[in-house]
Scaffold this motif. Structure first.
Motif, PDB file in Angstrom:
ATOM      1  N   LEU A  71      28.609 -19.423  -1.737  1.00 47.20           N
ATOM      2  CA  LEU A  71      28.343 -20.857  -1.772  1.00 47.20           C
ATOM      3  C   LEU A  71      26.852 -21.166  -1.804  1.00 47.20           C
ATOM      4  O   LEU A  71      26.418 -22.049  -2.552  1.00 47.20           O
ATOM      5  CB  LEU A  71      29.009 -21.557  -0.587  1.00 47.20           C
ATOM      6  N   ASP A  72      26.039 -20.439  -1.056  1.00 43.02           N
ATOM      7  CA  ASP A  72      24.598 -20.682  -1.068  1.00 43.02           C
ATOM      8  C   ASP A  72      24.011 -20.503  -2.457  1.00 43.02           C
ATOM      9  O   ASP A  72      23.172 -21.295  -2.891  1.00 43.02           O
ATOM     10  CB  ASP A  72      23.876 -19.757  -0.082  1.00 43.02           C
ATOM     11  N   LYS A  73      24.450 -19.471  -3.167  1.00 43.75           N
ATOM     12  CA  LYS A  73      23.954 -19.211  -4.522  1.00 43.75           C
ATOM     13  C   LYS A  73      24.448 -20.266  -5.503  1.00 43.75           C
ATOM     14  O   LYS A  73      23.726 -20.654  -6.420  1.00 43.75           O
ATOM     15  CB  LYS A  73      24.357 -17.814  -4.988  1.00 43.75           C
ATOM     16  N   VAL A  74      25.680 -20.726  -5.333  1.00 44.55           N
ATOM     17  CA  VAL A  74      26.213 -21.790  -6.186  1.00 44.55           C
ATOM     18  C   VAL A  74      25.371 -23.054  -5.996  1.00 44.55           C
ATOM     19  O   VAL A  74      24.929 -23.672  -6.969  1.00 44.55           O
ATOM     20  CB  VAL A  74      27.699 -22.073  -5.880  1.00 44.55           C
ATOM     21  N   ILE A  75      25.137 -23.432  -4.753  1.00 49.58           N
ATOM     22  CA  ILE A  75      24.345 -24.635  -4.464  1.00 49.58           C
ATOM     23  C   ILE A  75      22.943 -24.494  -5.048  1.00 49.58           C
ATOM     24  O   ILE A  75      22.432 -25.421  -5.701  1.00 49.58           O
ATOM     25  CB  ILE A  75      24.294 -24.904  -2.949  1.00 49.58           C
ATOM     26  N   GLU A  76      22.317 -23.345  -4.847  1.00 47.54           N
ATOM     27  CA  GLU A  76      20.965 -23.107  -5.342  1.00 47.54           C
ATOM     28  C   GLU A  76      20.899 -23.261  -6.869  1.00 47.54           C
ATOM     29  O   GLU A  76      20.004 -23.923  -7.404  1.00 47.54           O
ATOM     30  CB  GLU A  76      20.527 -21.703  -4.930  1.00 47.54           C
ATOM     31  N   ALA A  77      21.843 -22.658  -7.571  1.00 49.08           N
ATOM     32  CA  ALA A  77      21.857 -22.726  -9.033  1.00 49.08           C
ATOM     33  C   ALA A  77      22.114 -24.148  -9.529  1.00 49.08           C
ATOM     34  O   ALA A  77      21.440 -24.630 -10.444  1.00 49.08           O
ATOM     35  CB  ALA A  77      22.904 -21.766  -9.593  1.00 49.08           C
ATOM     36  N   VAL A  78      23.075 -24.831  -8.921  1.00 52.75           N
ATOM     37  CA  VAL A  78      23.401 -26.197  -9.343  1.00 52.75           C
ATOM     38  C   VAL A  78      22.234 -27.139  -9.050  1.00 52.75           C
ATOM     39  O   VAL A  78      21.905 -27.991  -9.866  1.00 52.75           O
ATOM     40  CB  VAL A  78      24.717 -26.679  -8.699  1.00 52.75           C
ATOM     41  N   GLU A  79      21.577 -26.965  -7.908  1.00 50.79           N
ATOM     42  CA  GLU A  79      20.413 -27.792  -7.585  1.00 50.79           C
ATOM     43  C   GLU A  79      19.289 -27.572  -8.590  1.00 50.79           C
ATOM     44  O   GLU A  79      18.454 -28.457  -8.803  1.00 50.79           O
ATOM     45  CB  GLU A  79      19.927 -27.508  -6.162  1.00 50.79           C
ATOM     46  N   GLN A 130      37.629 -31.565  -2.452  1.00 56.90           N
ATOM     47  CA  GLN A 130      37.018 -32.773  -1.904  1.00 56.90           C
ATOM     48  C   GLN A 130      35.931 -32.419  -0.899  1.00 56.90           C
ATOM     49  O   GLN A 130      34.867 -33.043  -0.879  1.00 56.90           O
ATOM     50  CB  GLN A 130      38.076 -33.671  -1.257  1.00 56.90           C
ATOM     51  N   ARG A 131      36.180 -31.400  -0.085  1.00 52.98           N
ATOM     52  CA  ARG A 131      35.176 -30.947   0.881  1.00 52.98           C
ATOM     53  C   ARG A 131      33.916 -30.465   0.161  1.00 52.98           C
ATOM     54  O   ARG A 131      32.797 -30.809   0.544  1.00 52.98           O
ATOM     55  CB  ARG A 131      35.751 -29.813   1.737  1.00 52.98           C
ATOM     56  N   LEU A 132      34.104 -29.681  -0.901  1.00 51.00           N
ATOM     57  CA  LEU A 132      32.973 -29.193  -1.689  1.00 51.00           C
ATOM     58  C   LEU A 132      32.172 -30.366  -2.250  1.00 51.00           C
ATOM     59  O   LEU A 132      30.943 -30.388  -2.161  1.00 51.00           O
ATOM     60  CB  LEU A 132      33.472 -28.295  -2.820  1.00 51.00           C
ATOM     61  N   LYS A 133      32.859 -31.349  -2.779  1.00 48.44           N
ATOM     62  CA  LYS A 133      32.193 -32.520  -3.344  1.00 48.44           C
ATOM     63  C   LYS A 133      31.468 -33.317  -2.265  1.00 48.44           C
ATOM     64  O   LYS A 133      30.308 -33.711  -2.440  1.00 48.44           O
ATOM     65  CB  LYS A 133      33.212 -33.405  -4.050  1.00 48.44           C
ATOM     66  N   ASP A 134      32.120 -33.552  -1.147  1.00 50.44           N
ATOM     67  CA  ASP A 134      31.521 -34.339  -0.063  1.00 50.44           C
ATOM     68  C   ASP A 134      30.286 -33.654   0.533  1.00 50.44           C
ATOM     69  O   ASP A 134      29.298 -34.302   0.834  1.00 50.44           O
ATOM     70  CB  ASP A 134      32.535 -34.602   1.050  1.00 50.44           C
ATOM     71  N   GLU A 135      30.362 -32.332   0.697  1.00 45.62           N
ATOM     72  CA  GLU A 135      29.280 -31.605   1.351  1.00 45.62           C
ATOM     73  C   GLU A 135      28.119 -31.261   0.425  1.00 45.62           C
ATOM     74  O   GLU A 135      26.993 -31.103   0.882  1.00 45.62           O
ATOM     75  CB  GLU A 135      29.821 -30.316   1.985  1.00 45.62           C
TER      76      GLU A 135
END
Length: 71
Positions: free
Chosen positions: A8-16, A33-38
């Motif tokens: 998840l950290d790598k996914v967030i980093e790449a998408v950001e 929904q949790r993924l989208k909200d967070e």
């Protein structure tokens, strides 16, 4: 360009960084929904031609999905 990353950290980093990411998805609507909200990240499509892989949220093996953030 679509990046293949794990965790998840790598996914967030790449998408950001403005990238679309392919990873496995084994979650349900509640997990999505949790993924989208967070994170603001959503699933865009389940593409053909990609291997199944680990779900960045649950760690379970799942069907390939492309994740991105809408602006």
């Amino acid at each position: 360009m679509v990046s293949e990353v794990g965790g998840l950290d790598k996914v967030i980093e790449a998408v950001e960084a403005g990238k679309m990411v392919v990873a496995g998805w084994a979650g349900d609507a509640k997990d999505e929904q949790r993924l989208k909200d967070e994170t603001g990240i959503t699933i865009r499509i389940h593409p053909e031609g990609y291997e199944d892989g680990p779900d960045p949220l649950t760690g379970k093996s799942g069907r390939a999905a492309i994740f991105a953030k809408s602006y």
